[in-house]
Write a protein that holds these residues in place. Structure first.
Motif, PDB file in Angstrom:
ATOM      1  N   LYS A   1       0.833  -1.210   0.000  1.00  0.00           N
ATOM      2  CA  LYS A   1       0.000   0.000   0.000  1.00  0.00           C
ATOM      3  C   LYS A   1       0.865   1.257   0.000  1.00  0.00           C
ATOM      4  N   SER A   2       0.477   2.236  -0.788  1.00  0.00           N
ATOM      5  CA  SER A   2       1.238   3.484  -0.917  1.00  0.00           C
ATOM      6  C   SER A   2       1.451   4.174   0.421  1.00  0.00           C
ATOM      7  N   SER A   3       0.469   4.086   1.303  1.00  0.00           N
ATOM      8  CA  SER A   3       0.556   4.757   2.598  1.00  0.00           C
ATOM      9  C   SER A   3       1.602   4.126   3.517  1.00  0.00           C
ATOM     10  N   MET A   4       2.155   2.997   3.133  1.00  0.00           N
ATOM     11  CA  MET A   4       3.105   2.268   3.984  1.00  0.00           C
ATOM     12  C   MET A   4       4.547   2.350   3.469  1.00  0.00           C
ATOM     13  N   LYS A   5       4.851   3.292   2.584  1.00  0.00           N
ATOM     14  CA  LYS A   5       6.178   3.346   1.957  1.00  0.00           C
ATOM     15  C   LYS A   5       7.322   3.503   2.946  1.00  0.00           C
ATOM     16  N   ALA A   6       7.065   3.951   4.169  1.00  0.00           N
ATOM     17  CA  ALA A   6       8.118   4.094   5.176  1.00  0.00           C
ATOM     18  C   ALA A   6       8.625   2.732   5.655  1.00  0.00           C
ATOM     19  N   ASN A   7       7.852   1.686   5.451  1.00  0.00           N
ATOM     20  CA  ASN A   7       8.261   0.342   5.849  1.00  0.00           C
ATOM     21  C   ASN A   7       9.511  -0.039   5.041  1.00  0.00           C
ATOM     22  N   PRO A   8      10.608  -0.420   5.690  1.00  0.00           N
ATOM     23  CA  PRO A   8      11.833  -0.754   4.958  1.00  0.00           C
ATOM     24  C   PRO A   8      11.677  -1.942   4.009  1.00  0.00           C
ATOM     25  N   ASN A   9      10.659  -2.769   4.219  1.00  0.00           N
ATOM     26  CA  ASN A   9      10.417  -3.905   3.335  1.00  0.00           C
ATOM     27  C   ASN A   9       9.374  -3.621   2.260  1.00  0.00           C
ATOM     28  N   HIS A  10       8.924  -2.384   2.180  1.00  0.00           N
ATOM     29  CA  HIS A  10       7.945  -1.999   1.158  1.00  0.00           C
ATOM     30  C   HIS A  10       8.540  -2.252  -0.222  1.00  0.00           C
ATOM     31  N   ILE A  11       7.702  -2.652  -1.149  1.00  0.00           N
ATOM     32  CA  ILE A  11       8.162  -2.971  -2.504  1.00  0.00           C
ATOM     33  C   ILE A  11       8.929  -1.806  -3.128  1.00  0.00           C
ATOM     34  N   ALA A  12       8.572  -0.571  -2.793  1.00  0.00           N
ATOM     35  CA  ALA A  12       9.264   0.609  -3.329  1.00  0.00           C
ATOM     36  C   ALA A  12      10.691   0.705  -2.799  1.00  0.00           C
ATOM     37  N   ASN A  13      10.958   0.074  -1.661  1.00  0.00           N
ATOM     38  CA  ASN A  13      12.285   0.132  -1.053  1.00  0.00           C
ATOM     39  C   ASN A  13      13.165  -1.072  -1.383  1.00  0.00           C
ATOM     40  N   VAL A  14      12.586  -2.119  -1.927  1.00  0.00           N
ATOM     41  CA  VAL A  14      13.369  -3.316  -2.241  1.00  0.00           C
ATOM     42  C   VAL A  14      13.407  -3.630  -3.734  1.00  0.00           C
ATOM     43  N   GLY A  15      12.453  -3.099  -4.486  1.00  0.00           N
ATOM     44  CA  GLY A  15      12.414  -3.347  -5.923  1.00  0.00           C
ATOM     45  C   GLY A  15      13.033  -2.191  -6.693  1.00  0.00           C
ATOM     46  N   GLU A  16      13.399  -2.477  -7.929  1.00  0.00           N
ATOM     47  CA  GLU A  16      13.937  -1.446  -8.811  1.00  0.00           C
ATOM     48  C   GLU A  16      12.773  -0.777  -9.543  1.00  0.00           C
ATOM     49  N   LEU A  17      12.662   0.539  -9.398  1.00  0.00           N
ATOM     50  CA  LEU A  17      11.588   1.290 -10.041  1.00  0.00           C
ATOM     51  C   LEU A  17      11.775   1.273 -11.550  1.00  0.00           C
ATOM     52  N   VAL A  18      10.740   0.869 -12.263  1.00  0.00           N
ATOM     53  CA  VAL A  18      10.729   0.890 -13.722  1.00  0.00           C
ATOM     54  C   VAL A  18       9.572   1.805 -14.113  1.00  0.00           C
ATOM     55  N   ALA A  19       9.895   2.987 -14.599  1.00  0.00           N
ATOM     56  CA  ALA A  19       8.885   4.006 -14.916  1.00  0.00           C
ATOM     57  C   ALA A  19       7.792   3.449 -15.821  1.00  0.00           C
ATOM     58  N   GLY A  20       6.557   3.719 -15.422  1.00  0.00           N
ATOM     59  CA  GLY A  20       5.409   3.308 -16.213  1.00  0.00           C
ATOM     60  C   GLY A  20       5.071   1.829 -16.136  1.00  0.00           C
ATOM     61  N   GLU A  21       5.853   1.050 -15.410  1.00  0.00           N
ATOM     62  CA  GLU A  21       5.645  -0.400 -15.333  1.00  0.00           C
ATOM     63  C   GLU A  21       5.336  -0.876 -13.920  1.00  0.00           C
ATOM     64  N   GLY A  22       6.276  -0.644 -13.011  1.00  0.00           N
ATOM     65  CA  GLY A  22       6.142  -1.149 -11.646  1.00  0.00           C
ATOM     66  C   GLY A  22       7.508  -1.291 -11.015  1.00  0.00           C
ATOM     67  N   TYR A  23       7.662  -2.343 -10.221  1.00  0.00           N
ATOM     68  CA  TYR A  23       8.911  -2.603  -9.516  1.00  0.00           C
ATOM     69  C   TYR A  23       9.484  -3.939  -9.969  1.00  0.00           C
ATOM     70  N   LYS A  24      10.714  -3.896 -10.450  1.00  0.00           N
ATOM     71  CA  LYS A  24      11.404  -5.125 -10.846  1.00  0.00           C
ATOM     72  C   LYS A  24      12.031  -5.716  -9.591  1.00  0.00           C
ATOM     73  N   LEU A  25      11.765  -6.977  -9.370  1.00  0.00           N
ATOM     74  CA  LEU A  25      12.204  -7.655  -8.162  1.00  0.00           C
ATOM     75  C   LEU A  25      12.907  -8.947  -8.550  1.00  0.00           C
ATOM     76  N   LYS A  26      14.121  -9.108  -8.058  1.00  0.00           N
ATOM     77  CA  LYS A  26      14.848 -10.351  -8.308  1.00  0.00           C
ATOM     78  C   LYS A  26      14.356 -11.404  -7.324  1.00  0.00           C
ATOM     79  N   VAL A  27      14.080 -12.583  -7.819  1.00  0.00           N
ATOM     80  CA  VAL A  27      13.609 -13.674  -6.974  1.00  0.00           C
ATOM     81  C   VAL A  27      14.801 -14.208  -6.176  1.00  0.00           C
TER      82      VAL A  27
END
Length: 166
Positions: A64-90
Motif C-alpha cells: 500500500k502506498s501509505s506504507m512506503k516508510a516500511n523498509p520492506n515496502h516494494i518501493a524500497n526493495v524493488g527497482e523502479l521501472v517508470a510506467g511499469e512497476g517494480y522489478k524484483l529479483k527472486v
C-alpha cells in the motif's frame, strides 16, 4: 505447462493502485497455538525472465502506498521501472507455494517470513474471496475450473504444506 518461477528470475510487480490492486485477501492461520491473520494483495506479476505470468501475493503493509516508510515496502526493495512497476529479483526474501515437486501452479509470496501459514491458506482465500469479476481470473491463475469441487480437489494438493523459501 508454464515453467515455474525460479530463484534469480526477475519479476515485475505492478504499481499499487487502489482500484486495480487486485483482490485484498485475508489469510488466517494458527501458529504457536494462537490464531494469526494478515492481509495480502493477490496480483498477477510478469516473470520478465520467461515472459510468463505468475500469481503473486504481497503483504498489504509491503504494498500500500501509505506504507512506503516500511523498509520492506516494494518501493524500497524493488527497482523502479517508470510506467511499469517494480522489478524484483527472486531470492530468499520471497517464498512460494506449489501443487507438486515439479512446480505446477507455483505462486510467489512476499511477506514477513516469520509468518508460517500453510500454502493452501492463500489459494482458498484468494479464490473464495475474489469478487465475481475476479473469481474466474483467480481460479484460472491456479489452474482450477469454475466448479467448487474442482477447486476443493486442487486445494487438497496444498493442505499441510508450508511455504518454501527460494
Amino acid at each position: 505447462m508454464p515453467s515455474p518461477v525460479q530463484s534469480a528470475h526477475e519479476i515485475m510487480v505492478p504499481f499499487f493502485d487502489a482500484e486495480s490492486a487486485g483482490a485484498l485477501v485475508h489469510v488466517n492461520w494458527q501458529q504457536n497455538l494462537s490464531q494469526r491473520k494478515a492481509d495480502y494483495y493477490a496480483l498477477t506479476a510478469d516473470n520478465i525472465t520467461t515472459g510468463e505470468q505468475v500469481p503473486f501475493f504481497i503483504a498489504a503493509e509491503y504494498y500500500k502506498s501509505s506504507m512506503k516508510a516500511n523498509p520492506n515496502h516494494i518501493a524500497n526493495v524493488g527497482e523502479l521501472v517508470a510506467g511499469e512497476g517494480y522489478k524484483l529479483k527472486v531470492d530468499d526474501r520471497l517464498q512460494y507455494g506449489q501443487k507438486n515437486a515439479q512446480g505446477e501452479l507455483r505462486f510467489v509470496v512476499y511477506h514477513d517470513k516469520e509468518r508460517k501459514p500453510y500454502q493452501h491458506r492463500f489459494i482458498e482465500t484468494a479464490v473464495g474471496s475474489a469478487t465475481a469479476g475476479k473469481a474466474a481470473e483467480m481460479a484460472k491463475a491456479f489452474g482450477v475450473g469454475a466448479a467448487g469441487d474442482q477447486i476443493m480437489g486442487q486445494l487438497k494438493c496444498f493442505v499441510g504444506d508450508y511455504l518454501h523459501t527460494f
